[in-house]
Design a protein around this motif. Structure first.
Motif, PDB file in Angstrom:
ATOM      1  N   ALA A 233       0.829  -1.207   0.000  1.00  0.00           N
ATOM      2  CA  ALA A 233       0.000   0.000   0.000  1.00  0.00           C
ATOM      3  C   ALA A 233       0.862   1.255   0.000  1.00  0.00           C
ATOM      4  N   TRP A 234       1.906   1.278   0.830  1.00  0.00           N
ATOM      5  CA  TRP A 234       2.772   2.461   0.932  1.00  0.00           C
ATOM      6  C   TRP A 234       3.464   2.755  -0.396  1.00  0.00           C
ATOM      7  N   GLN A 271      -0.210   5.448   3.909  1.00  0.00           N
ATOM      8  CA  GLN A 271      -0.610   6.170   2.704  1.00  0.00           C
ATOM      9  C   GLN A 271       0.596   6.317   1.792  1.00  0.00           C
ATOM     10  N   ALA A 272       0.398   6.110   0.501  1.00  0.00           N
ATOM     11  CA  ALA A 272       1.489   6.248  -0.462  1.00  0.00           C
ATOM     12  C   ALA A 272       1.967   7.693  -0.515  1.00  0.00           C
ATOM     13  N   PRO A 273       3.298   7.902  -0.554  1.00  0.00           N
ATOM     14  CA  PRO A 273       3.816   9.263  -0.708  1.00  0.00           C
ATOM     15  C   PRO A 273       3.266   9.917  -1.971  1.00  0.00           C
ATOM     16  N   GLY A 274       3.089  11.224  -1.916  1.00  0.00           N
ATOM     17  CA  GLY A 274       2.529  11.947  -3.052  1.00  0.00           C
ATOM     18  C   GLY A 274       3.322  11.774  -4.331  1.00  0.00           C
ATOM     19  N   LYS A 286      -6.908   3.350  -0.442  1.00  0.00           N
ATOM     20  CA  LYS A 286      -7.290   4.467   0.403  1.00  0.00           C
ATOM     21  C   LYS A 286      -6.461   4.407   1.693  1.00  0.00           C
ATOM     22  N   PRO A 287      -6.008   5.539   2.225  1.00  0.00           N
ATOM     23  CA  PRO A 287      -5.232   5.538   3.470  1.00  0.00           C
ATOM     24  C   PRO A 287      -5.967   4.782   4.579  1.00  0.00           C
ATOM     25  N   PHE A 288      -5.211   4.006   5.354  1.00  0.00           N
ATOM     26  CA  PHE A 288      -5.831   3.211   6.414  1.00  0.00           C
ATOM     27  C   PHE A 288      -4.906   3.128   7.618  1.00  0.00           C
ATOM     28  N   ASN A 289      -5.497   2.826   8.745  1.00  0.00           N
ATOM     29  CA  ASN A 289      -4.770   2.654  10.001  1.00  0.00           C
ATOM     30  C   ASN A 289      -4.394   1.187  10.164  1.00  0.00           C
ATOM     31  N   TYR A 290      -3.112   0.931  10.435  1.00  0.00           N
ATOM     32  CA  TYR A 290      -2.622  -0.451  10.516  1.00  0.00           C
ATOM     33  C   TYR A 290      -3.343  -1.249  11.599  1.00  0.00           C
ATOM     34  N   CYS A 314     -10.112  -1.549   2.297  1.00  0.00           N
ATOM     35  CA  CYS A 314     -10.088  -0.153   1.835  1.00  0.00           C
ATOM     36  C   CYS A 314     -11.402   0.216   1.151  1.00  0.00           C
ATOM     37  N   GLY A 315     -12.005  -0.740   0.454  1.00  0.00           N
ATOM     38  CA  GLY A 315     -13.316  -0.503  -0.133  1.00  0.00           C
ATOM     39  C   GLY A 315     -14.374  -0.301   0.922  1.00  0.00           C
ATOM     40  N   LEU A 316     -14.245  -1.052   2.030  1.00  0.00           N
ATOM     41  CA  LEU A 316     -15.188  -0.912   3.142  1.00  0.00           C
ATOM     42  C   LEU A 316     -15.061   0.463   3.779  1.00  0.00           C
ATOM     43  N   ILE A 317     -13.819   0.923   3.956  1.00  0.00           N
ATOM     44  CA  ILE A 317     -13.591   2.260   4.520  1.00  0.00           C
ATOM     45  C   ILE A 317     -14.241   3.321   3.639  1.00  0.00           C
ATOM     46  N   GLU A 318     -14.010   3.225   2.341  1.00  0.00           N
ATOM     47  CA  GLU A 318     -14.549   4.210   1.411  1.00  0.00           C
ATOM     48  C   GLU A 318     -16.071   4.189   1.423  1.00  0.00           C
ATOM     49  N   GLY A 319     -16.643   2.988   1.502  1.00  0.00           N
ATOM     50  CA  GLY A 319     -18.090   2.873   1.550  1.00  0.00           C
ATOM     51  C   GLY A 319     -18.669   3.507   2.792  1.00  0.00           C
ATOM     52  N   GLU A 320     -17.989   3.306   3.942  1.00  0.00           N
ATOM     53  CA  GLU A 320     -18.467   3.892   5.197  1.00  0.00           C
ATOM     54  C   GLU A 320     -18.384   5.414   5.138  1.00  0.00           C
ATOM     55  N   GLU A 321     -17.293   5.942   4.530  1.00  0.00           N
ATOM     56  CA  GLU A 321     -17.149   7.393   4.435  1.00  0.00           C
ATOM     57  C   GLU A 321     -18.228   7.976   3.511  1.00  0.00           C
ATOM     58  N   ASN A 322     -18.488   7.299   2.408  1.00  0.00           N
ATOM     59  CA  ASN A 322     -19.510   7.778   1.486  1.00  0.00           C
ATOM     60  C   ASN A 322     -20.889   7.760   2.129  1.00  0.00           C
TER      61      ASN A 322
END
Length: 327
Positions: A233-234, A271-274, A286-290, A314-322
């Motif tokens: 991910a990073w 999160q991947a560096p810019g 999507k950025p996530f907490n280990y 990560c899809g679950l995180i995005e779904g919850e945020e949406n």
């Protein structure tokens, strides 16, 4: 698909150390490391800084004494609410157990671990041998991770990356199969950490899957370097965590393995560096907490064999945020 004895790529780190970063020798090995991790996600390290004497002590009297401890003593280690953090006991359908030292490179972690298992004075031999191994493996892990950062062109991220890392030292014992067939004793999975350095001694068991589905048998007496999902991910998917498993043969012997692994600290957001995200390389995860991902993975329904659990999470995180943005 069956297992193959095809040789896993070997990369020679003999004589290398961090202070040689930037030398011609370093750059040559760096190219080999990145090619292996980009195409396979794993390689075998030839690393002579760990002495034969240290390995013989670890795989001999040290591990034998450790796993011979009574179950109620080993269960003392399960004081953490973090999944698989300290002691994993044998259970139905699972013929192995493991013990793990968290934050293994800190000054007191190994001695505190020994004091719990061998009260009140600990175990001097265990502390000396395990401490020596951890220190030597930390040098190898740091070299490999530094090479990845350099090869990706994100050297300015090194200092913050280094401050985010903590180490684990895990020891496992597998019972020999009781039937004449080979038995998968650790199902197919991907590691969730940054990298794992696995050593098995005088016996096979570890198998790593290639991108085309072939299973390669890792040789004994070697350091097998395996990318974890956190580094995948990073790096924004530039390196990938390979599926692997443990498949025991009926050789009427126990199998021992030791794993030295690097992890992001619990509070870190991965999160991947810019610099690694652009039009040609859109953000993969999507950025996530280990720590939250680890809890999800070991919750009911979190982990599933042969499933890309990181992408699902990560899809679950995005779904919850949406969902949270809906009126």
């Amino acid at each position: 698909m069956g297992s193959e004895m095809t040789e896993i790529r070997k990369i020679d780190f003999s004589g290398l150390e961090m202070r040689k970063a930037g030398t011609e020798e370093w750059i040559k090995v760096r190219g080999e490391v990145m090619e292996a991790l980009e195409t396979k996600g794993f390689f075998e390290a030839v690393y002579d800084n760990v002495s034969r004497e240290t390995l013989e002590e670890l795989f001999g009297p040290v591990l034998k004494e450790l796993f011979a401890l009574p179950l109620d003593v080993k269960m003392i280690m399960n004081h953490s609410d973090k999944p698989y953090e300290a002691y994993v006991p044998r259970r139905p359908g699972c013929n192995f157990e493991s013990l793990k030292v968290h934050d293994a490179s800190s000054d007191s972690s190994i001695s505190n671990f020994a004091a719990l298992l061998w009260p009140p004075n600990g175990n001097t031999t265990f502390c000396e041998v395990a401490g020596k191994y951890v220190w030597e493996m930390k040098e190898l892990e740091t070299m490999v991770r530094r090479m990845v950062v350099e090869a990706l062109g994100v050297e300015k991220q090194w200092e913050s990356f280094e401050k985010s890392v903590v180490y684990g030292f895990k020891m496992a014992e597998y019972d020999a199969p009781v039937n004449p067939e080979s038995v998968v004793t650790m199902p197919t999975h991907r590691d969730i950490n940054i990298m794992n350095f696995i050593r098995q001694q005088e016996g096979q068991g570890l198998e790593i899957q290639t991108g085309d589905g072939k299973w390669l048998v890792a040789s004994p007496n070697s350091f097998n370097v395996i990318v974890g999902e956190s580094l995948q991910a990073w790096s924004n998917g530039r390196v990938n965590a390979p599926p692997h498993r443990v498949k025991m043969r009926n050789n009427n012997e126990k199998r021992h393995s030791i794993q030295f692994g690097s992890y992001f600290k619990d509070e870190c957001i991965i999160q991947a560096p810019g610099e690694l995200v652009d039009q040609d390389h859109p953000q993969v995860y999507k950025p996530f907490n280990y720590a939250n991902y680890a809890k999800f993975l070991f919750s009911d329904g979190g982990w599933a064999e042969n499933t890309d659990t990181l992408k699902a999470y990560c899809g679950l995180i995005e779904g919850e945020e949406n969902d949270g943005m809906k009126p």
